[in-house]
Design a protein around this motif. Structure first.
Motif, PDB file in Angstrom:
ATOM      1  N   LYS A  72       0.842  -1.215   0.000  1.00  0.00           N
ATOM      2  CA  LYS A  72       0.000   0.000   0.000  1.00  0.00           C
ATOM      3  C   LYS A  72       0.866   1.249   0.000  1.00  0.00           C
ATOM      4  O   LYS A  72       0.573   2.223  -0.700  1.00  0.00           O
ATOM      5  N   ILE A  73       1.937   1.225   0.788  1.00  0.00           N
ATOM      6  CA  ILE A  73       2.833   2.372   0.844  1.00  0.00           C
ATOM      7  C   ILE A  73       3.470   2.615  -0.514  1.00  0.00           C
ATOM      8  O   ILE A  73       3.537   3.760  -0.990  1.00  0.00           O
ATOM      9  N   VAL A  74       3.920   1.556  -1.172  1.00  0.00           N
ATOM     10  CA  VAL A  74       4.541   1.687  -2.494  1.00  0.00           C
ATOM     11  C   VAL A  74       3.527   2.217  -3.504  1.00  0.00           C
ATOM     12  O   VAL A  74       3.847   3.079  -4.326  1.00  0.00           O
ATOM     13  N   ALA A  75       2.298   1.749  -3.428  1.00  0.00           N
ATOM     14  CA  ALA A  75       1.270   2.227  -4.352  1.00  0.00           C
ATOM     15  C   ALA A  75       1.006   3.719  -4.141  1.00  0.00           C
ATOM     16  O   ALA A  75       0.887   4.477  -5.112  1.00  0.00           O
ATOM     17  N   ASP A  76       0.928   4.148  -2.886  1.00  0.00           N
ATOM     18  CA  ASP A  76       0.705   5.565  -2.597  1.00  0.00           C
ATOM     19  C   ASP A  76       1.866   6.419  -3.095  1.00  0.00           C
ATOM     20  O   ASP A  76       1.662   7.478  -3.694  1.00  0.00           O
ATOM     21  N   LEU A  77       3.091   5.962  -2.851  1.00  0.00           N
ATOM     22  CA  LEU A  77       4.257   6.720  -3.298  1.00  0.00           C
ATOM     23  C   LEU A  77       4.345   6.767  -4.816  1.00  0.00           C
ATOM     24  O   LEU A  77       4.738   7.793  -5.391  1.00  0.00           O
ATOM     25  N   SER A  78       3.986   5.685  -5.479  1.00  0.00           N
ATOM     26  CA  SER A  78       3.996   5.671  -6.942  1.00  0.00           C
ATOM     27  C   SER A  78       2.971   6.649  -7.502  1.00  0.00           C
ATOM     28  O   SER A  78       3.242   7.349  -8.488  1.00  0.00           O
ATOM     29  N   LEU A  79       1.810   6.714  -6.865  1.00  0.00           N
ATOM     30  CA  LEU A  79       0.784   7.662  -7.292  1.00  0.00           C
ATOM     31  C   LEU A  79       1.257   9.093  -7.086  1.00  0.00           C
ATOM     32  O   LEU A  79       1.109   9.944  -7.968  1.00  0.00           O
ATOM     33  N   ASP A  80       1.851   9.375  -5.925  1.00  0.00           N
ATOM     34  CA  ASP A  80       2.389  10.714  -5.661  1.00  0.00           C
ATOM     35  C   ASP A  80       3.458  11.078  -6.685  1.00  0.00           C
ATOM     36  O   ASP A  80       3.496  12.209  -7.189  1.00  0.00           O
ATOM     37  N   ASN A  81       4.317  10.139  -6.996  1.00  0.00           N
ATOM     38  CA  ASN A  81       5.381  10.358  -7.967  1.00  0.00           C
ATOM     39  C   ASN A  81       4.800  10.665  -9.350  1.00  0.00           C
ATOM     40  O   ASN A  81       5.267  11.576 -10.040  1.00  0.00           O
ATOM     41  N   ALA A  82       3.784   9.919  -9.743  1.00  0.00           N
ATOM     42  CA  ALA A  82       3.154  10.148 -11.049  1.00  0.00           C
ATOM     43  C   ALA A  82       2.496  11.525 -11.100  1.00  0.00           C
ATOM     44  O   ALA A  82       2.575  12.228 -12.122  1.00  0.00           O
ATOM     45  N   ILE A  83       1.867  11.923 -10.006  1.00  0.00           N
ATOM     46  CA  ILE A  83       1.224  13.241  -9.959  1.00  0.00           C
ATOM     47  C   ILE A  83       2.277  14.339 -10.072  1.00  0.00           C
ATOM     48  O   ILE A  83       2.108  15.310 -10.818  1.00  0.00           O
ATOM     49  N   LEU A  84       3.369  14.206  -9.352  1.00  0.00           N
ATOM     50  CA  LEU A  84       4.441  15.206  -9.413  1.00  0.00           C
ATOM     51  C   LEU A  84       5.057  15.282 -10.804  1.00  0.00           C
ATOM     52  O   LEU A  84       5.358  16.372 -11.302  1.00  0.00           O
ATOM     53  N   ARG A  85       5.246  14.148 -11.445  1.00  0.00           N
ATOM     54  CA  ARG A  85       5.778  14.154 -12.811  1.00  0.00           C
ATOM     55  C   ARG A  85       4.819  14.857 -13.759  1.00  0.00           C
ATOM     56  O   ARG A  85       5.233  15.605 -14.643  1.00  0.00           O
ATOM     57  N   ASP A  86       3.543  14.624 -13.592  1.00  0.00           N
ATOM     58  CA  ASP A  86       2.529  15.237 -14.448  1.00  0.00           C
ATOM     59  C   ASP A  86       2.516  16.749 -14.253  1.00  0.00           C
ATOM     60  O   ASP A  86       2.447  17.512 -15.223  1.00  0.00           O
ATOM     61  N   VAL A  87       2.620  17.184 -13.010  1.00  0.00           N
ATOM     62  CA  VAL A  87       2.604  18.607 -12.724  1.00  0.00           C
ATOM     63  C   VAL A  87       3.862  19.287 -13.262  1.00  0.00           C
ATOM     64  O   VAL A  87       3.794  20.373 -13.839  1.00  0.00           O
ATOM     65  N   THR A  88       5.022  18.685 -13.074  1.00  0.00           N
ATOM     66  CA  THR A  88       6.261  19.311 -13.517  1.00  0.00           C
ATOM     67  C   THR A  88       6.446  19.255 -15.031  1.00  0.00           C
ATOM     68  O   THR A  88       7.203  20.058 -15.587  1.00  0.00           O
ATOM     69  N   SER A  89       5.790  18.338 -15.707  1.00  0.00           N
ATOM     70  CA  SER A  89       5.961  18.236 -17.165  1.00  0.00           C
ATOM     71  C   SER A  89       5.131  19.287 -17.923  1.00  0.00           C
ATOM     72  O   SER A  89       5.411  19.559 -19.070  1.00  0.00           O
TER      73      SER A  89
END
Length: 92
Positions: A72-89
């Protein structure tokens, strides 16, 4: 026959019980009938929990809980990472 859900500890006890019956000269089929499980269930349980003791089963249960929590922790961190990549791109 009604389906019962057994805990891992109960499964290990049933497997040991069947081994005792077989040691007394009964067949697997008779031992399973006396333990109130099917032969197919016995062989499936034996394959999965064959050499375990109850302490091993408790440890396995704890490891499975921790593994679920970590997934669950890995899934949450992966989602956060994807959101940050989307925002910065995006170009502002």
């Amino acid at each position: 026959m009604a389906r019962k859900n057994y805990t891992i500890e109960q499964i290990i006890v049933k497997l040991r019980e069947i081994e005792l019956f077989c040691g007394q000269g009964k067949t697997i089929q008779e031992a399973c009938r006396q333990s109130q499980i099917t032969e197919q269930t016995y062989y499936r349980w034996r394959k999965e929990y064959g050499g375990m003791h109850t302490s091993d089963a408790k440890r396995l249960k704890n490891l499975e809980k921790e593994n679920t929590r970590l997934k669950k922790i890995v899934a949450d961190l992966s989602l956060d990472n994807a959101i940050l990549r989307d925002v910065t791109s995006k170009n502002f």
